[in-house]
Design a protein around this motif. Structure first.
Motif, mmCIF file in Angstrom:
data_model
loop_
_atom_site.group_PDB
_atom_site.id
_atom_site.type_symbol
_atom_site.label_atom_id
_atom_site.label_comp_id
_atom_site.label_asym_id
_atom_site.label_seq_id
_atom_site.Cartn_x
_atom_site.Cartn_y
_atom_site.Cartn_z
ATOM 1 N N GLY A 190 0.803 -1.214 0.000
ATOM 2 C CA GLY A 190 0.000 0.000 0.000
ATOM 3 C C GLY A 190 0.838 1.266 0.000
ATOM 4 N N LEU A 191 2.075 1.181 0.393
ATOM 5 C CA LEU A 191 2.964 2.344 0.401
ATOM 6 C C LEU A 191 3.505 2.672 -0.979
ATOM 7 C CD1 LEU A 191 5.054 1.555 3.634
ATOM 8 C CD2 LEU A 191 3.143 3.160 3.430
ATOM 9 N N GLY A 192 3.436 1.690 -1.890
ATOM 10 C CA GLY A 192 3.955 1.911 -3.231
ATOM 11 C C GLY A 192 5.441 1.590 -3.324
ATOM 12 N N PRO A 193 5.999 1.573 -4.541
ATOM 13 C CA PRO A 193 7.420 1.226 -4.746
ATOM 14 C C PRO A 193 8.388 2.124 -3.990
ATOM 15 C CG PRO A 193 6.226 1.201 -6.825
ATOM 16 C CD PRO A 193 5.293 1.789 -5.808
ATOM 17 N N SER A 194 8.002 3.381 -3.708
ATOM 18 C CA SER A 194 8.903 4.293 -2.991
ATOM 19 C C SER A 194 8.838 4.090 -1.482
ATOM 20 C CB SER A 194 8.552 5.738 -3.320
ATOM 21 O OG SER A 194 7.267 6.062 -2.791
ATOM 22 N N LEU A 195 7.896 3.235 -1.038
ATOM 23 C CA LEU A 195 7.664 2.981 0.383
ATOM 24 C C LEU A 195 7.283 4.261 1.132
ATOM 25 C CD1 LEU A 195 10.624 0.511 1.147
ATOM 26 C CD2 LEU A 195 8.241 -0.038 0.645
ATOM 27 N N GLY A 196 6.762 5.240 0.389
ATOM 28 C CA GLY A 196 6.346 6.493 1.008
ATOM 29 C C GLY A 196 7.507 7.381 1.404
ATOM 30 N N LEU A 197 8.687 7.085 0.902
ATOM 31 C CA LEU A 197 9.885 7.852 1.253
ATOM 32 C C LEU A 197 10.676 8.190 -0.005
ATOM 33 C CD1 LEU A 197 11.131 5.606 4.211
ATOM 34 C CD2 LEU A 197 9.892 7.749 4.444
ATOM 35 N N VAL A 198 11.709 8.973 0.181
ATOM 36 C CA VAL A 198 12.633 9.238 -0.917
ATOM 37 C C VAL A 198 13.636 8.088 -0.965
ATOM 38 C CG1 VAL A 198 14.388 10.819 -1.814
ATOM 39 C CG2 VAL A 198 12.370 11.728 -0.622
ATOM 40 N N ARG A 199 13.767 7.435 -2.113
ATOM 41 C CA ARG A 199 14.721 6.330 -2.262
ATOM 42 C C ARG A 199 16.051 6.896 -2.765
ATOM 43 N NH1 ARG A 199 11.761 1.332 -2.265
ATOM 44 N NH2 ARG A 199 13.808 0.312 -2.134
ATOM 45 N N VAL A 200 17.079 6.812 -1.963
ATOM 46 C CA VAL A 200 18.396 7.345 -2.322
ATOM 47 C C VAL A 200 19.306 6.201 -2.751
ATOM 48 C CG1 VAL A 200 18.165 9.294 -0.744
ATOM 49 C CG2 VAL A 200 19.215 7.179 0.062
ATOM 50 N N PRO A 201 20.310 6.462 -3.592
ATOM 51 C CA PRO A 201 21.206 5.398 -4.053
ATOM 52 C C PRO A 201 21.917 4.713 -2.887
ATOM 53 C CG PRO A 201 21.502 7.391 -5.357
ATOM 54 C CD PRO A 201 20.635 7.770 -4.203
ATOM 55 N N GLY A 202 22.089 3.420 -3.034
ATOM 56 C CA GLY A 202 22.786 2.654 -2.011
ATOM 57 C C GLY A 202 22.015 1.420 -1.590
ATOM 58 N N ILE A 203 22.633 0.631 -0.711
ATOM 59 C CA ILE A 203 22.024 -0.605 -0.208
ATOM 60 C C ILE A 203 21.853 -0.480 1.300
ATOM 61 C CG2 ILE A 203 22.292 -3.102 0.067
ATOM 62 C CD1 ILE A 203 23.997 -3.108 -2.436
ATOM 63 N N GLY A 204 20.649 -0.655 1.786
ATOM 64 C CA GLY A 204 20.365 -0.598 3.223
ATOM 65 C C GLY A 204 20.166 -1.994 3.772
ATOM 66 N N LEU A 205 20.868 -2.324 4.846
ATOM 67 C CA LEU A 205 20.767 -3.640 5.479
ATOM 68 C C LEU A 205 19.949 -3.529 6.757
ATOM 69 C CD1 LEU A 205 24.474 -4.854 5.096
ATOM 70 C CD2 LEU A 205 22.561 -5.210 3.524
ATOM 71 N N VAL A 206 18.916 -4.344 6.873
ATOM 72 C CA VAL A 206 18.058 -4.358 8.065
ATOM 73 C C VAL A 206 18.202 -5.722 8.729
ATOM 74 C CG1 VAL A 206 15.719 -4.117 8.958
ATOM 75 C CG2 VAL A 206 16.428 -2.786 6.962
ATOM 76 N N TYR A 207 18.762 -5.754 9.931
ATOM 77 C CA TYR A 207 18.965 -7.028 10.633
ATOM 78 C C TYR A 207 17.670 -7.507 11.264
ATOM 79 C CZ TYR A 207 20.563 -10.546 13.896
ATOM 80 O OH TYR A 207 20.715 -11.731 14.587
ATOM 81 N N THR A 208 17.435 -8.807 11.198
ATOM 82 C CA THR A 208 16.243 -9.402 11.784
ATOM 83 C C THR A 208 16.539 -10.837 12.222
ATOM 84 O OG1 THR A 208 13.964 -10.121 11.357
ATOM 85 C CG2 THR A 208 15.469 -10.074 9.479
ATOM 86 N N GLU A 209 15.798 -11.302 13.213
ATOM 87 C CA GLU A 209 15.909 -12.691 13.654
ATOM 88 C C GLU A 209 15.029 -13.614 12.821
ATOM 89 O OE1 GLU A 209 17.796 -13.925 16.042
ATOM 90 O OE2 GLU A 209 18.540 -12.115 17.017
ATOM 91 N N LEU A 210 14.168 -13.023 11.982
ATOM 92 C CA LEU A 210 13.188 -13.803 11.232
ATOM 93 C C LEU A 210 13.752 -14.253 9.890
ATOM 94 C CD1 LEU A 210 10.053 -11.551 11.816
ATOM 95 C CD2 LEU A 210 10.745 -13.563 13.114
#
Length: 640
Positions: free
Chosen positions: A547-567
């Motif tokens: 529902g947020l769309g491809p931009s996730l409702g934010l400005v997408r800046v160049p680069g790779i973001g890593l999100v750590y999770t236990e799942l």
């Protein structure tokens, strides 16, 4: 009529809600698929290298310095702890020798070397290794994060049980209640904690017994001086551990090799010189006569006889360091015969010299070789401690992998042999524990009582776990399982009943150590489970992200973001917090999950699984790094 309409409307709303939930579930599955396909592509890429005969012989030799030092130094203190109040009848010595012979035959040789050691987790031994096997063959793990892709690992071996079989019924019984899973884990952790206690008590009794021999030639030396000597040696021993098992093994193996040759040769000398009649102890009749003659005192003396097989539990924990065949060859053709000769020789000496019950080992040594033997004995005692120390490193690593112990630094000391490790934090904790026990007791008899309690409890736990392994993993016929359990429990429960009578004479020490360790492990495991459950229950819905769309409702800046999770599946709750509080996010988002599996090692080729999440325009991916919670930090000198 109105009630029917209302009921019909409510039923229609429920149907619509069920369809909506079903559609959302299908959407979630479609956009965030499992990684079975990726895991299957990597399957069987890893091939373990075979060993040449020359390498096998080399490892058999090295195993003497790591695996058998503890078992090999038992002749230093067995007869003293068996007859702490003196020997009244020479026939008692032969009876005790018969008990020692059959204890060595049944427990270390038959049970452990040729049966229990085969229940290893890709080379890893100990109670937690058996638990790993059971977790793969039954759903008994308390953290329900198992996935189909895990089974595609090369090292994730498992077998299926036939429906309706006794094994299938046992499996269903174990899986049916949470309380049974918790009880199984408690038994496993109890054995692990006792093994940690063993790692503290073994160096203390081995070194103290060896250095105590100096009082025979220099009676004026006080016990306090012997204790100080022992502590200095212990500090030196633990300070050497960072060099790694390979180097320590090469240093210690020649010492243990010479030690076994010495005690074997001394045994032959004493048998020939003093009394060849002790060889009749190979008849089990003398076991019966021993108990008939001594009664309750004979039963209590089992606590001393038990010390002849101490080191067996460390042997099983140490199989991670060497191939099983190398360990079997070394024990069967060298260690076992030398130990039999050593005990027979001491018994032959004691038959004619009953007054030397408290220093039988050193008193039976020919005067011409006393000092060389003292030096080798001290060296062997230091080495004897190595088996328990290395075994403790191994089981701590396994406990960390199962989420049952705080994450500690684990250093791999060899690139050639994967399983050789060193734990700095645990090393210094063991050293402090050994010093405290040695300085507090100052008496090998009380330390021996404590040692025996720890050893027999580990053996009982191993027997109970082996029953499940034989049923669920090996799929043995229940009659064979019953025979194994009966013979093992008869011997081990006899020893256990004897050490219970010595709880107030030092036997309480391993219980205190185990209680502290068990508290730490239980709290850590409970917190690990609760953390996982929170992550699972607070996952972000994929429909919300879409529902947020491809931009996730934010400005997408160049680069790779890593999100750590236990799942290993789903989007973590923290991600919703990020995108509602940050003004921008990277053009590529990767959810990184480090998943710890119940296997000893994950081959390098099979460690990473990567898959897209959601539509292509969203540029979101998942990376599952499959690990065993080990830190691969090699020594500089081992890197090519």
């Amino acid at each position: 009529m109105a009630e029917r309409v209302e009921a019909s409307v409510e039923e229609g709303e429920n149907t619509i809600e069920e369809r909506r939930i079903g559609t959302m579930w299908e959407l979630e599955q479609k956009l965030d698929q499992s990684m079975d396909e990726e895991a299957n592509k990597l399957k069987n890429m890893y091939r373990e290298k075979g060993l040449s005969m020359l390498m096998l012989l080399r490892l058999s030799f090295q195993s003497l310095g790591i695996v058998y030092g503890d078992l090999g130094t038992s002749p230093l203190y067995v007869f003293y702890n068996t007859f702490p109040d003196g020997i009244k009848d020479s026939e008692d010595v032969i009876g005790a020798l018969s008990l020692i012979i059959y204890s060595l035959l049944l427990i270390p040789l038959i049970k452990y070397v040729f049966i229990v050691c085969k229940a290893n987790d890709n080379g890893q031994g100990g109670t937690l290794a058996i638990y790993s096997l059971l977790c793969r063959h039954a759903k008994v793990k308390l953290i329900p994060n198992q996935q189909r892709s895990d089974e595609d690992l090369t090292t994730y071996s498992r077998t299926l049980v036939a429906e309706g079989s006794f094994a299938a019924k046992t499996k269903k019984w174990l899986e049916s209640k949470e309380s049974r899973k918790r009880a199984l884990l408690f038994v496993v952790l109890l054995g692990t904690c006792m093994m940690i206690g063993d790692g503290i008590l073994t160096p203390a009794i081995s070194v103290l017994s060896a250095t105590g021999g100096i009082k025979l030639s220099s009676p004026k030396i006080s016990s306090d001086v012997v204790v100080v000597m022992s502590i200095v040696i212990l500090v030196g021993l633990f300070s050497m551990q960072h060099y790694g098992t390979d180097k320590v093994g090469w240093l210690f193996a020649p010492i243990v090799f010479i030690w076994f040759l010495f005690i074997g040769a001394t045994g032959i000398y004493n048998i020939c010189k003093h009394d060849t009649r002790v060889l009749k102890a190979f008849s089990p009749t003398y076991v019966y006569l021993y108990f008939k003659r001594r009664g309750r005192d004979g039963w209590i003396s089992l606590g001393g006889i038990l010390l002849s097989i101490t080191g067996t539990e460390a042997l099983y924990a140490d199989i991670a360091y060497f191939p099983l065949l190398a360990i079997q060859l070394a024990f069967t053709f060298f260690v076992f015969p030398c130990l039999l000769l050593a005990y027979c020789g001491q018994a032959a000496y004691l038959v004619n010299n009953k007054e030397h019950y408290n220093d039988a080992f050193y008193a039976s040594i020919p005067r011409s070789v006393y000092w060389p033997m003292f030096v080798v004995a001290t060296g062997a005692a230091i080495v004897g401690s190595q088996a328990a120390i290395s075994g403790t490193y191994s089981i701590i690593k396994q406990a960390v992998s199962h989420g049952c112990f705080p994450r500690v630094k684990i250093v791999h000391t060899s690139k050639e042999f994967l399983r050789q490790i060193y734990c700095p934090d645990i090393n210094w904790m063991l050293m402090l524990g050994c010093i405290a026990v040695t300085a507090s007791f100052k008496n090998q008899s009380q330390i021996g009582n404590a040692y025996g309690t720890a050893v027999v409890l580990v053996m009982l736990v191993t027997t109970l776990l082996m029953v499940l392994t034989m049923l669920l993993v090996w799929r043995c016929h229940w009659i064979l399982v019953l025979i194994f359990a009966f013979l093992s429990l008869v011997v081990e429960l006899s020893y256990f009943s004897a050490v219970l009578l010595k709880i107030n004479q030092g036997g309480w020490v391993p219980l205190i150590i185990a209680a502290i360790s068990l508290l730490v492990m239980s709290v850590w495991q409970y917190a690990t489970v609760k953390k996982y459950e929170f992550e699972m229950h607070s996952k972000v819905s994929m429909s919300w992200i879409l529902g947020l769309g491809p931009s996730l409702g934010l400005v997408r800046v160049p680069g790779i973001g890593l999100v750590y999770t236990e799942l290993a599946s789903g989007v973590p709750h923290i991600f919703s917090h990020l995108i509602t509080n940050l003004p921008a996010i990277h053009s590529v988002v990767v959810f990184v999950c480090v998943k710890y599996l119940p296997v000893f090692t994950v081959p390098e080729e099979e460690r990473f699984l990567v898959k897209r999440i959601g539509p292509k325009k969203f540029r979101m991916f998942r990376c599952v790094a499959r690990s065993t919670q080990e830190r691969r930090r090699f020594r500089k000198q081992t890197v090519n």
